[in-house]
Design a protein around this motif. Structure first.
Motif, PDB file in Angstrom:
ATOM      1  N   PHE A 205      30.049   8.471  70.130  1.00  0.00           N
ATOM      2  CA  PHE A 205      28.640   8.095  70.046  1.00  0.00           C
ATOM      3  C   PHE A 205      28.319   7.173  71.216  1.00  0.00           C
ATOM      4  O   PHE A 205      28.955   6.130  71.387  1.00  0.00           O
ATOM      5  N   VAL A 206      27.356   7.571  72.005  1.00  0.00           N
ATOM      6  CA  VAL A 206      26.978   6.844  73.213  1.00  0.00           C
ATOM      7  C   VAL A 206      25.871   5.833  72.927  1.00  0.00           C
ATOM      8  O   VAL A 206      25.830   4.752  73.516  1.00  0.00           O
ATOM      9  N   PHE A 207      24.962   6.184  72.012  1.00  0.00           N
ATOM     10  CA  PHE A 207      23.769   5.381  71.758  1.00  0.00           C
ATOM     11  C   PHE A 207      23.448   5.429  70.273  1.00  0.00           C
ATOM     12  O   PHE A 207      23.664   6.451  69.606  1.00  0.00           O
ATOM     13  N   ALA A 208      22.914   4.308  69.750  1.00  0.00           N
ATOM     14  CA  ALA A 208      22.465   4.285  68.350  1.00  0.00           C
ATOM     15  C   ALA A 208      21.312   3.301  68.222  1.00  0.00           C
ATOM     16  O   ALA A 208      21.289   2.255  68.882  1.00  0.00           O
ATOM     17  N   ALA A 209      20.344   3.654  67.379  1.00  0.00           N
ATOM     18  CA  ALA A 209      19.201   2.776  67.124  1.00  0.00           C
ATOM     19  C   ALA A 209      18.874   2.788  65.645  1.00  0.00           C
ATOM     20  O   ALA A 209      18.851   3.846  65.004  1.00  0.00           O
ATOM     21  N   ASP A 210      18.624   1.607  65.110  1.00  0.00           N
ATOM     22  CA  ASP A 210      18.183   1.437  63.733  1.00  0.00           C
ATOM     23  C   ASP A 210      16.751   0.922  63.789  1.00  0.00           C
ATOM     24  O   ASP A 210      16.498  -0.176  64.299  1.00  0.00           O
ATOM     25  N   PHE A 211      15.798   1.706  63.260  1.00  0.00           N
ATOM     26  CA  PHE A 211      14.378   1.383  63.352  1.00  0.00           C
ATOM     27  C   PHE A 211      13.931   0.615  62.110  1.00  0.00           C
ATOM     28  O   PHE A 211      14.121   1.071  60.988  1.00  0.00           O
ATOM     29  N   HIS A 212      13.306  -0.547  62.339  1.00  0.00           N
ATOM     30  CA  HIS A 212      12.851  -1.427  61.269  1.00  0.00           C
ATOM     31  C   HIS A 212      11.433  -1.906  61.558  1.00  0.00           C
ATOM     32  O   HIS A 212      10.837  -1.564  62.580  1.00  0.00           O
TER      33      HIS A 212
ATOM     34  N   ASP B 214       6.960  -7.415  67.021  1.00  0.00           N
ATOM     35  CA  ASP B 214       7.887  -6.569  67.768  1.00  0.00           C
ATOM     36  C   ASP B 214       9.054  -7.405  68.307  1.00  0.00           C
ATOM     37  O   ASP B 214       8.851  -8.472  68.896  1.00  0.00           O
ATOM     38  N   ILE B 215      10.260  -6.891  68.133  1.00  0.00           N
ATOM     39  CA  ILE B 215      11.431  -7.545  68.710  1.00  0.00           C
ATOM     40  C   ILE B 215      12.578  -6.538  68.767  1.00  0.00           C
ATOM     41  O   ILE B 215      12.651  -5.621  67.939  1.00  0.00           O
ATOM     42  N   PHE B 216      13.444  -6.678  69.752  1.00  0.00           N
ATOM     43  CA  PHE B 216      14.653  -5.858  69.850  1.00  0.00           C
ATOM     44  C   PHE B 216      15.852  -6.772  69.622  1.00  0.00           C
ATOM     45  O   PHE B 216      16.048  -7.748  70.362  1.00  0.00           O
ATOM     46  N   TYR B 217      16.664  -6.465  68.614  1.00  0.00           N
ATOM     47  CA  TYR B 217      17.930  -7.165  68.422  1.00  0.00           C
ATOM     48  C   TYR B 217      19.026  -6.330  69.089  1.00  0.00           C
ATOM     49  O   TYR B 217      19.214  -5.158  68.749  1.00  0.00           O
ATOM     50  N   THR B 218      19.740  -6.941  70.022  1.00  0.00           N
ATOM     51  CA  THR B 218      20.744  -6.203  70.788  1.00  0.00           C
ATOM     52  C   THR B 218      22.110  -6.886  70.671  1.00  0.00           C
ATOM     53  O   THR B 218      22.219  -8.026  70.216  1.00  0.00           O
ATOM     54  N   ILE B 219      23.120  -6.167  71.126  1.00  0.00           N
ATOM     55  CA  ILE B 219      24.479  -6.689  71.129  1.00  0.00           C
ATOM     56  C   ILE B 219      24.623  -7.721  72.253  1.00  0.00           C
ATOM     57  O   ILE B 219      23.899  -7.683  73.247  1.00  0.00           O
ATOM     58  N   ASN B 220      25.546  -8.646  72.085  1.00  0.00           N
ATOM     59  CA  ASN B 220      25.855  -9.622  73.129  1.00  0.00           C
ATOM     60  C   ASN B 220      26.015  -8.911  74.476  1.00  0.00           C
ATOM     61  O   ASN B 220      26.784  -7.962  74.607  1.00  0.00           O
ATOM     62  N   GLU B 221      25.265  -9.360  75.465  1.00  0.00           N
ATOM     63  CA  GLU B 221      25.232  -8.674  76.760  1.00  0.00           C
ATOM     64  C   GLU B 221      26.544  -8.766  77.527  1.00  0.00           C
ATOM     65  O   GLU B 221      26.721  -8.068  78.534  1.00  0.00           O
ATOM     66  N   ASP B 222      27.470  -9.626  77.096  1.00  0.00           N
ATOM     67  CA  ASP B 222      28.779  -9.708  77.748  1.00  0.00           C
ATOM     68  C   ASP B 222      29.724  -8.599  77.289  1.00  0.00           C
ATOM     69  O   ASP B 222      30.779  -8.381  77.903  1.00  0.00           O
ATOM     70  N   LEU B 223      29.354  -7.918  76.217  1.00  0.00           N
ATOM     71  CA  LEU B 223      30.212  -6.865  75.670  1.00  0.00           C
ATOM     72  C   LEU B 223      29.807  -5.508  76.226  1.00  0.00           C
ATOM     73  O   LEU B 223      28.631  -5.242  76.477  1.00  0.00           O
ATOM     74  N   GLU B 224      30.802  -4.632  76.407  1.00  0.00           N
ATOM     75  CA  GLU B 224      30.544  -3.303  76.960  1.00  0.00           C
ATOM     76  C   GLU B 224      31.023  -2.231  76.002  1.00  0.00           C
ATOM     77  O   GLU B 224      32.125  -2.303  75.461  1.00  0.00           O
TER      78      GLU B 224
ATOM     79  N   THR C 139      25.699  -5.684  59.777  1.00  0.00           N
ATOM     80  CA  THR C 139      24.543  -4.812  59.960  1.00  0.00           C
ATOM     81  C   THR C 139      24.929  -3.468  60.584  1.00  0.00           C
ATOM     82  O   THR C 139      26.010  -3.305  61.146  1.00  0.00           O
ATOM     83  N   SER C 140      24.002  -2.522  60.513  1.00  0.00           N
ATOM     84  CA  SER C 140      24.222  -1.202  61.119  1.00  0.00           C
ATOM     85  C   SER C 140      24.407  -1.306  62.620  1.00  0.00           C
ATOM     86  O   SER C 140      25.267  -0.637  63.211  1.00  0.00           O
ATOM     87  N   ASN C 141      23.580  -2.132  63.270  1.00  0.00           N
ATOM     88  CA  ASN C 141      23.662  -2.307  64.715  1.00  0.00           C
ATOM     89  C   ASN C 141      25.074  -2.703  65.135  1.00  0.00           C
ATOM     90  O   ASN C 141      25.640  -2.165  66.097  1.00  0.00           O
TER      91      ASN C 141
ATOM     92  N   MET D 109      20.979  -0.894  69.238  1.00  0.00           N
ATOM     93  CA  MET D 109      19.953  -1.914  69.081  1.00  0.00           C
ATOM     94  C   MET D 109      19.250  -1.711  67.743  1.00  0.00           C
ATOM     95  O   MET D 109      19.209  -0.607  67.201  1.00  0.00           O
ATOM     96  N   THR D 110      18.702  -2.824  67.249  1.00  0.00           N
ATOM     97  CA  THR D 110      17.794  -2.771  66.115  1.00  0.00           C
ATOM     98  C   THR D 110      16.384  -2.815  66.678  1.00  0.00           C
ATOM     99  O   THR D 110      15.992  -3.790  67.311  1.00  0.00           O
ATOM    100  N   PHE D 111      15.651  -1.738  66.498  1.00  0.00           N
ATOM    101  CA  PHE D 111      14.324  -1.532  67.082  1.00  0.00           C
ATOM    102  C   PHE D 111      13.305  -1.971  66.037  1.00  0.00           C
ATOM    103  O   PHE D 111      12.959  -1.230  65.141  1.00  0.00           O
ATOM    104  N   GLU D 112      12.841  -3.219  66.149  1.00  0.00           N
ATOM    105  CA  GLU D 112      11.914  -3.786  65.168  1.00  0.00           C
ATOM    106  C   GLU D 112      10.476  -3.672  65.656  1.00  0.00           C
ATOM    107  O   GLU D 112      10.157  -4.081  66.771  1.00  0.00           O
ATOM    108  N   VAL D 113       9.614  -3.130  64.803  1.00  0.00           N
ATOM    109  CA  VAL D 113       8.192  -2.998  65.108  1.00  0.00           C
ATOM    110  C   VAL D 113       7.417  -3.987  64.240  1.00  0.00           C
ATOM    111  O   VAL D 113       7.738  -4.177  63.069  1.00  0.00           O
ATOM    112  N   GLY D 114       6.404  -4.635  64.800  1.00  0.00           N
ATOM    113  CA  GLY D 114       5.622  -5.599  64.050  1.00  0.00           C
ATOM    114  C   GLY D 114       4.862  -4.961  62.900  1.00  0.00           C
ATOM    115  O   GLY D 114       4.407  -3.815  62.984  1.00  0.00           O
ATOM    116  N   ASP D 115       4.699  -5.702  61.815  1.00  0.00           N
ATOM    117  CA  ASP D 115       3.955  -5.213  60.651  1.00  0.00           C
ATOM    118  C   ASP D 115       2.576  -4.685  61.046  1.00  0.00           C
ATOM    119  O   ASP D 115       2.090  -3.702  60.487  1.00  0.00           O
TER     120      ASP D 115
END
Length: 413
Positions: free
Chosen positions: A312-319, A324-334, A370-372, A384-390
């Motif tokens: 799996f190359v990419f994954a997104a959990d939509f919430h 609006d906000i994007f929760y992402t993995i620590n940028e030091d990790l690959e 979490t799923s992310n 990433m957790t793709f969060e959309v504003g209410d």
């Protein structure tokens, strides 16, 4: 009169949306580790409330909650919205139908019995499908000295025709089934049953693409029933990858996208604020795997990798959340495609005039519940957790989902 250009309209929407605050929202606090063994829940009683003088309130449909309705006087009806169990995230998910034998005008008072506060701006529909925000002159949210209002008031005009009131557009299990049926008309889309929910509903994944599973993507949504804006963004994302364009066709020949659009069908059907019928927040069960929904999807992904030898190359959990906000993995990790997520968010956001993405990378380099985190630490998927504003405008939600898909296809090319 000349019509405004669509891009100008979108710019104005983004401007209005962004002017609410000059400071970026900081997002949720640290993720709490909680027990995820099933707990008792309170199922709402489906009924029609006869309030006299020909006035009826009803919750006899799938999704959202109306636990009680009482006429206070000729011009005021009090309703009560309660959660499925506690403790719970304060996301009071309400919806109800109103009709009366003769035209009546009155106020509806929203109450939560100290179980939560009023979060969602009410939406109105004449048919149960197309929703729009209630007129601002008809909605009152009292000012409070501390915290958030625990009640709200909506002025309504009832007639013999049914009026729908809801916290978000009502998206039930049938809505998702119908959407999947449309996609399944395409010859490159396949439905896979991966398990059953506690209430016996089919847990289904769509396979989109005709590649060899050496490179795979994953997208999920509706772990939490009220988070309809996230579902709408996921729909736009998936539909863009399904387009009959040279770019999309080429992409689908190299990558298979797996989609679970409704992770929590039991919670959706029962109108839960947040949990499944096991009384658990599914997005806290990606380590323990005590619930059938998380157990089924993780088993599916791990078997897919074992059988194909792919990744799996990419994954997104939509919430959906406050803004609006994007929760992402620590940028030091690959992971399996280093740098993909920051580039994707930056490039897709640049396509929206005036839009400045709110990105919150994790501060830890350890796996969480979490799923992310599961997608990244178990599979190496850039996630990433793709969060959309209410209250994010629907036009902006569509753009965000679509542009994310377009830029992803280009980056992975």
């Amino acid at each position: 009169m000349k019509f405004l250009h669509p891009i100008l309209i979108l710019f104005l929407l983004v401007l209005i949306f962004s002017c609410k605050s000059t400071a970026k929202w900081e997002g949720q606090g640290p993720i709490q580790i909680i027990p995820t063994e099933s707990k008792p829940i309170q199922i709402q009683e489906k009924k029609t409330f006869d309030l006299g003088n020909g006035l009826q309130f009803s919750n006899q449909f799938e999704g959202a909650r109306l636990n009680d309705a009482v006429r206070i006087n000729d011009t005021l009806v009090a309703i009560t919205i309660l959660p499925e169990n506690e403790p719970i995230n304060p996301s009071p998910w309400y919806a109800f139908k109103i009709w009366s034998e003769s035209p009546q005008t009155f106020w509806v008072k929203f109450t939560y019995s100290e179980k939560g506060f009023h979060r969602y701006y009410p939406k109105i529909s004449q048919d149960g499908y197309a929703y729009s925000n209630a007129d601002s002159t008809d909605f009152v949210l009292p000012l409070v000295a501390e915290g958030r209002p625990t009640e709200a008031y909506l002025k309504v005009e009832s007639t013999a025709d049914t009026l729908w009131v809801a916290a978000q557009d009502l998206v039930g299990t049938q809505h998702v089934t119908d959407w999947k049926a449309e996609l399944l008309r395409l010859d490159f889309v396949e439905k896979i049953e991966i398990g059953k929910s506690t209430n016996g509903r089919s847990l289904e994944v769509l396979k989109i693409g005709n590649a060899d599973d050496q490179k795979m993507l994953m997208a999920i949504s509706m772990q939490h029933p009220p988070e309809v804006p996230g579902y709408l963004a996921m729909k736009a994302f998936v539909e863009t990858i399904c387009e009959d364009s040279p770019e999309a066709r080429k992409f689908r020949s190299k990558y298979n996208l797996y989609v679970m659009p409704q992770m929590n069908p039991d919670g959706v059907a029962n109108g839960h604020w947040r949990h499944n019928v096991g009384g658990i927040d599914l997005n806290r069960d990606w380590v323990n795997l005590n619930q059938p929904e998380t157990k089924a999807l993780t088993a599916f992904m791990e078997k897919k990798v074992a059988d194909s030898g792919g990744k799996f190359v990419f994954a997104a959990d939509f919430h959906a959340t406050w803004e609006d906000i994007f929760y992402t993995i620590n940028e030091d990790l690959e992971g399996n495609f280093p740098g993909l997520i920051p580039k994707l968010i930056k490039r897709s956001s640049k396509r929206i005039p005036g839009y400045d993405p709110n990105i919150r990378p994790s501060e830890t380099n350890e796996r969480s519940v979490t799923s992310n985190s599961y997608f990244f630490f178990v599979h190496g998927a850039e996630s990433m957790t793709f969060e959309v504003g209410d209250n994010t405008p629907r036009e902006l939600i569509q753009m965000k989902g679509e542009f994310t898909a377009r830029e992803l296809m280009r980056l992975l090319k």
